[in-house]
Design a protein around this motif. Structure first.
Motif, PDB file in Angstrom:
ATOM      1  N   ASP A 249      57.808  85.723   9.979  1.00  0.00           N
ATOM      2  CA  ASP A 249      56.233  85.042  10.221  1.00  0.00           C
ATOM      3  C   ASP A 249      55.504  86.197   9.501  1.00  0.00           C
ATOM      4  O   ASP A 249      54.203  85.881   9.054  1.00  0.00           O
ATOM      5  CB  ASP A 249      56.032  84.609  11.383  1.00  0.00           C
ATOM      6  CG  ASP A 249      56.571  83.288  11.390  1.00  0.00           C
ATOM      7  OD1 ASP A 249      57.021  82.664  10.519  1.00  0.00           O
ATOM      8  OD2 ASP A 249      56.593  82.885  12.935  1.00  0.00           O
ATOM      9  N   ARG A 250      55.811  87.452   9.833  1.00  0.00           N
ATOM     10  CA  ARG A 250      54.776  88.635   9.521  1.00  0.00           C
ATOM     11  C   ARG A 250      54.749  89.353   8.171  1.00  0.00           C
ATOM     12  O   ARG A 250      54.055  90.027   7.791  1.00  0.00           O
ATOM     13  CB  ARG A 250      55.061  89.569  10.462  1.00  0.00           C
ATOM     14  CG  ARG A 250      54.723  89.378  11.992  1.00  0.00           C
ATOM     15  CD  ARG A 250      55.196  90.236  12.927  1.00  0.00           C
ATOM     16  NE  ARG A 250      54.715  91.707  12.761  1.00  0.00           N
ATOM     17  CZ  ARG A 250      54.756  92.625  13.392  1.00  0.00           C
ATOM     18  NH1 ARG A 250      55.801  92.788  14.559  1.00  0.00           N
ATOM     19  NH2 ARG A 250      54.163  94.150  13.142  1.00  0.00           N
ATOM     20  N   LEU A 251      55.812  88.843   7.278  1.00  0.00           N
ATOM     21  CA  LEU A 251      55.982  89.201   6.055  1.00  0.00           C
ATOM     22  C   LEU A 251      55.708  88.564   4.800  1.00  0.00           C
ATOM     23  O   LEU A 251      55.750  87.217   5.304  1.00  0.00           O
ATOM     24  CB  LEU A 251      57.485  89.687   6.000  1.00  0.00           C
ATOM     25  CG  LEU A 251      58.103  90.794   7.053  1.00  0.00           C
ATOM     26  CD1 LEU A 251      59.382  91.357   6.581  1.00  0.00           C
ATOM     27  CD2 LEU A 251      57.118  92.060   7.143  1.00  0.00           C
ATOM     28  N   ALA A 252      55.266  88.774   3.778  1.00  0.00           N
ATOM     29  CA  ALA A 252      54.993  88.018   2.751  1.00  0.00           C
ATOM     30  C   ALA A 252      56.314  87.469   2.113  1.00  0.00           C
ATOM     31  O   ALA A 252      56.297  86.672   1.306  1.00  0.00           O
ATOM     32  CB  ALA A 252      54.054  88.667   1.674  1.00  0.00           C
ATOM     33  N   GLY A 253      57.474  88.234   2.315  1.00  0.00           N
ATOM     34  CA  GLY A 253      58.860  87.789   1.833  1.00  0.00           C
ATOM     35  C   GLY A 253      59.554  88.807   2.350  1.00  0.00           C
ATOM     36  O   GLY A 253      59.521  89.763   3.310  1.00  0.00           O
ATOM     37  N   ALA A 260      63.996  97.381   2.578  1.00  0.00           N
ATOM     38  CA  ALA A 260      65.125  96.867   3.377  1.00  0.00           C
ATOM     39  C   ALA A 260      66.038  97.650   4.125  1.00  0.00           C
ATOM     40  O   ALA A 260      66.485  97.055   5.579  1.00  0.00           O
ATOM     41  CB  ALA A 260      65.772  95.831   2.631  1.00  0.00           C
ATOM     42  N   LYS A 261      65.977  99.079   3.805  1.00  0.00           N
ATOM     43  CA  LYS A 261      67.041  99.977   4.674  1.00  0.00           C
ATOM     44  C   LYS A 261      65.904 100.820   5.592  1.00  0.00           C
ATOM     45  O   LYS A 261      66.676 101.651   6.346  1.00  0.00           O
ATOM     46  CB  LYS A 261      67.429 100.677   3.728  1.00  0.00           C
ATOM     47  CG  LYS A 261      68.297 100.212   2.562  1.00  0.00           C
ATOM     48  CD  LYS A 261      68.886 101.157   1.635  1.00  0.00           C
ATOM     49  CE  LYS A 261      69.650 100.647   0.483  1.00  0.00           C
ATOM     50  NZ  LYS A 261      70.280 101.450  -0.457  1.00  0.00           N
ATOM     51  N   ILE A 262      64.571 100.326   5.970  1.00  0.00           N
ATOM     52  CA  ILE A 262      63.884 101.112   6.922  1.00  0.00           C
ATOM     53  C   ILE A 262      64.539 100.566   8.291  1.00  0.00           C
ATOM     54  O   ILE A 262      64.764  99.372   8.471  1.00  0.00           O
ATOM     55  CB  ILE A 262      62.417 100.684   6.794  1.00  0.00           C
ATOM     56  CG1 ILE A 262      61.677 101.166   5.377  1.00  0.00           C
ATOM     57  CG2 ILE A 262      61.713 101.118   7.858  1.00  0.00           C
ATOM     58  CD1 ILE A 262      60.349 100.796   5.233  1.00  0.00           C
ATOM     59  N   THR A 263      64.805 101.773   8.987  1.00  0.00           N
ATOM     60  CA  THR A 263      65.140 101.475  10.355  1.00  0.00           C
ATOM     61  C   THR A 263      64.320 101.596  11.400  1.00  0.00           C
ATOM     62  O   THR A 263      63.079 102.229  11.287  1.00  0.00           O
ATOM     63  CB  THR A 263      66.289 102.583  10.890  1.00  0.00           C
ATOM     64  OG1 THR A 263      65.665 103.705  10.526  1.00  0.00           O
ATOM     65  CG2 THR A 263      67.533 102.470   9.662  1.00  0.00           C
ATOM     66  N   VAL A 264      64.472 100.573  12.523  1.00  0.00           N
ATOM     67  CA  VAL A 264      63.773 100.657  13.639  1.00  0.00           C
ATOM     68  C   VAL A 264      64.520 101.005  14.772  1.00  0.00           C
ATOM     69  O   VAL A 264      65.634 100.413  15.009  1.00  0.00           O
ATOM     70  CB  VAL A 264      63.188  99.216  13.969  1.00  0.00           C
ATOM     71  CG1 VAL A 264      62.447  99.041  15.200  1.00  0.00           C
ATOM     72  CG2 VAL A 264      62.327  98.660  12.672  1.00  0.00           C
ATOM     73  N   GLY A 265      64.143 102.168  15.197  1.00  0.00           N
ATOM     74  CA  GLY A 265      64.717 102.908  16.464  1.00  0.00           C
ATOM     75  C   GLY A 265      64.322 102.209  17.886  1.00  0.00           C
ATOM     76  O   GLY A 265      63.083 101.785  17.921  1.00  0.00           O
ATOM     77  N   PRO A 334      46.240  88.467   6.692  1.00  0.00           N
ATOM     78  CA  PRO A 334      46.965  89.390   6.195  1.00  0.00           C
ATOM     79  C   PRO A 334      48.305  89.544   6.470  1.00  0.00           C
ATOM     80  O   PRO A 334      48.770  89.110   7.758  1.00  0.00           O
ATOM     81  CB  PRO A 334      46.393  90.653   6.251  1.00  0.00           C
ATOM     82  CG  PRO A 334      45.503  90.537   7.810  1.00  0.00           C
ATOM     83  CD  PRO A 334      45.230  89.114   7.469  1.00  0.00           C
ATOM     84  N   ALA A 335      49.208  89.786   5.433  1.00  0.00           N
ATOM     85  CA  ALA A 335      50.692  89.884   5.836  1.00  0.00           C
ATOM     86  C   ALA A 335      51.061  91.245   5.932  1.00  0.00           C
ATOM     87  O   ALA A 335      50.685  92.241   5.118  1.00  0.00           O
ATOM     88  CB  ALA A 335      51.464  88.992   4.946  1.00  0.00           C
ATOM     89  N   LEU A 336      52.132  91.695   6.743  1.00  0.00           N
ATOM     90  CA  LEU A 336      52.594  93.098   6.640  1.00  0.00           C
ATOM     91  C   LEU A 336      53.412  93.220   5.311  1.00  0.00           C
ATOM     92  O   LEU A 336      54.272  92.699   5.000  1.00  0.00           O
ATOM     93  CB  LEU A 336      53.743  93.065   7.855  1.00  0.00           C
ATOM     94  CG  LEU A 336      54.122  94.555   8.386  1.00  0.00           C
ATOM     95  CD1 LEU A 336      52.957  95.196   9.299  1.00  0.00           C
ATOM     96  CD2 LEU A 336      55.443  94.129   9.507  1.00  0.00           C
ATOM     97  N   PRO A 337      52.919  94.421   4.638  1.00  0.00           N
ATOM     98  CA  PRO A 337      53.239  94.744   3.394  1.00  0.00           C
ATOM     99  C   PRO A 337      54.454  95.318   3.382  1.00  0.00           C
ATOM    100  O   PRO A 337      54.538  96.454   2.887  1.00  0.00           O
ATOM    101  CB  PRO A 337      51.992  95.505   2.934  1.00  0.00           C
ATOM    102  CG  PRO A 337      51.711  96.225   3.950  1.00  0.00           C
ATOM    103  CD  PRO A 337      51.725  95.161   5.201  1.00  0.00           C
ATOM    104  N   VAL A 338      55.456  94.757   3.719  1.00  0.00           N
ATOM    105  CA  VAL A 338      57.090  95.307   3.466  1.00  0.00           C
ATOM    106  C   VAL A 338      57.597  94.693   2.386  1.00  0.00           C
ATOM    107  O   VAL A 338      57.743  93.436   2.469  1.00  0.00           O
ATOM    108  CB  VAL A 338      57.657  95.289   4.905  1.00  0.00           C
ATOM    109  CG1 VAL A 338      59.194  95.709   4.751  1.00  0.00           C
ATOM    110  CG2 VAL A 338      56.951  96.060   5.905  1.00  0.00           C
TER     111      VAL A 338
END
Length: 339
Positions: A249-253, A260-265, A334-338
């Motif tokens: 829901d937070r992303l525009a797509g 896509a490879k960004i990691t969340v620790g 606004p959407a999270l620009p990822v």
């Protein structure tokens, strides 16, 4: 009433998060009403008596809820704690709730440029999160953040948000301009953003069984503690997008390429009943135009009072303005620009 999504609030230089925060919607309105009337004469005596009765009833309900929770937890411990996902689903089935509190900070060049505090309560139903009532406060730094505030046309201050599956009520800085005199709440109808609101400023929503399961399966560290279990690991944005409805829901797509490879620790603490009691996440995001100076977002969420009797309610209709009737149009959130 027009259909609008729940507004978002800035959490990074170019990223936005919903403006969250904590509420006391489950308290007895009888107490507040009685407390506002001075006791005098026979009427005062009756008012005092009603107040005392309401307080006694509330205290009894609180005590009974605590006893029920203790009995349930003792039974689960005797049987062996269920898996974290099973433990979460049991609270859905029992329509209980809990309290949340968290703080999220966005850093750039080693300095915190945005900080969001939030406290609140969550009510479950059989399908998951049914309602949230939260109050939050945002503090922004100088420079680019102030420019962002100018772009969205409002300060990033304190606000209270009450959400249900198909409606939301907002009060605080940024909403007064839409409210007619005598109204303190703005009522919205739109997509079910309840899960999104329950999770933020935390990027990971542990109230979603699939998301919680993903954290467990991506844990590279698992330790037993006297208070429960500790898990630590990383999950990519691609995986988070696949398993988490609130993140989508937070992303525009869908995130693409390097995004896509960004990691969340993450670091997750579970209690002895395998329920989340604390979650911290850290993730780094490039800023368009200056990729060498990324933002780093750190969120720390505490979960307490699992099994509480939480029944949330919307604000009084006489205090609420319909967003479709106050005039003008709202900008799309606004959407999270990822990606």
């Amino acid at each position: 009433m027009r259909r609008w999504a729940v507004p978002l609030v800035a959490v990074a230089l170019a990223a936005a998060l919903p403006q969250p925060g904590t509420a006391q919607a489950g308290t007895l309105r009888a107490d507040a009403a009685a407390g506002a009337v001075p006791a005098s004469g026979a009427g005062g005596a009756l008012t005092a008596q009603a107040t005392q009765t309401a307080r006694t009833t509330q205290a009894a309900r609180t005590t009974e809820t605590a006893r029920t929770t203790e009995t349930r937890q003792a039974a689960w411990t005797a049987q062996g704690a269920p898996s974290p996902v099973t433990a979460l689903r049991r609270h859905f089935a029992e329509h209980t709730g809990l309290r949340i509190s968290d703080v999220g900070r966005v850093y750039r060049d080693g300095k915190a440029v945005v900080t969001i505090w939030r406290r609140g309560r969550v009510e479950f139903d059989a399908s998951g999160v049914y309602a949230t009532d939260t109050t939050g406060r945002t503090e922004a730094g100088r420079g680019a953040i102030r420019e962002f505030e100018g772009l969205i046309g409002r300060r990033l201050g304190s606000t209270r948000v009450i959400c249900f599956p198909d409606e939301a009520y907002l009060s605080g800085p940024g909403y007064e301009t839409w409210l007619p005199e005598g109204k303190s709440w703005l009522g919205l109808i739109g997509p079910a953003n309840i899960k999104q609101t329950a999770a933020l400023p935390q990027i990971v929503n542990v109230f979603e069984p699939a998301t919680l399961g993903a954290l467990l399966s991506h844990s590279s560290v698992k330790r037993k503690l006297p208070s429960g279990t500790y898990r630590q690991g990383t999950v990519t944005l691609r995986t988070l997008y696949r398993v988490s409805p609130s993140f989508r829901d937070r992303l525009a797509g869908p995130p693409k390429g390097r995004s896509a490879k960004i990691t969340v620790g993450f670091r997750l603490w579970l209690d002895r009943s395998n329920l989340a009691r604390r979650l911290t996440t850290t993730w780094r995001q490039p800023v368009p135009g200056t990729p060498e100076r990324p933002t780093v977002t750190v969120a720390d969420t505490r979960y307490t009072g699992w099994g509480s009797d939480v029944t949330l309610a919307p604000p009084p209709p006489e205090d609420t303005a319909d967003a479709g009737r106050v005039g003008g149009d709202f900008s799309p959130p606004p959407a999270l620009p990822v990606g």
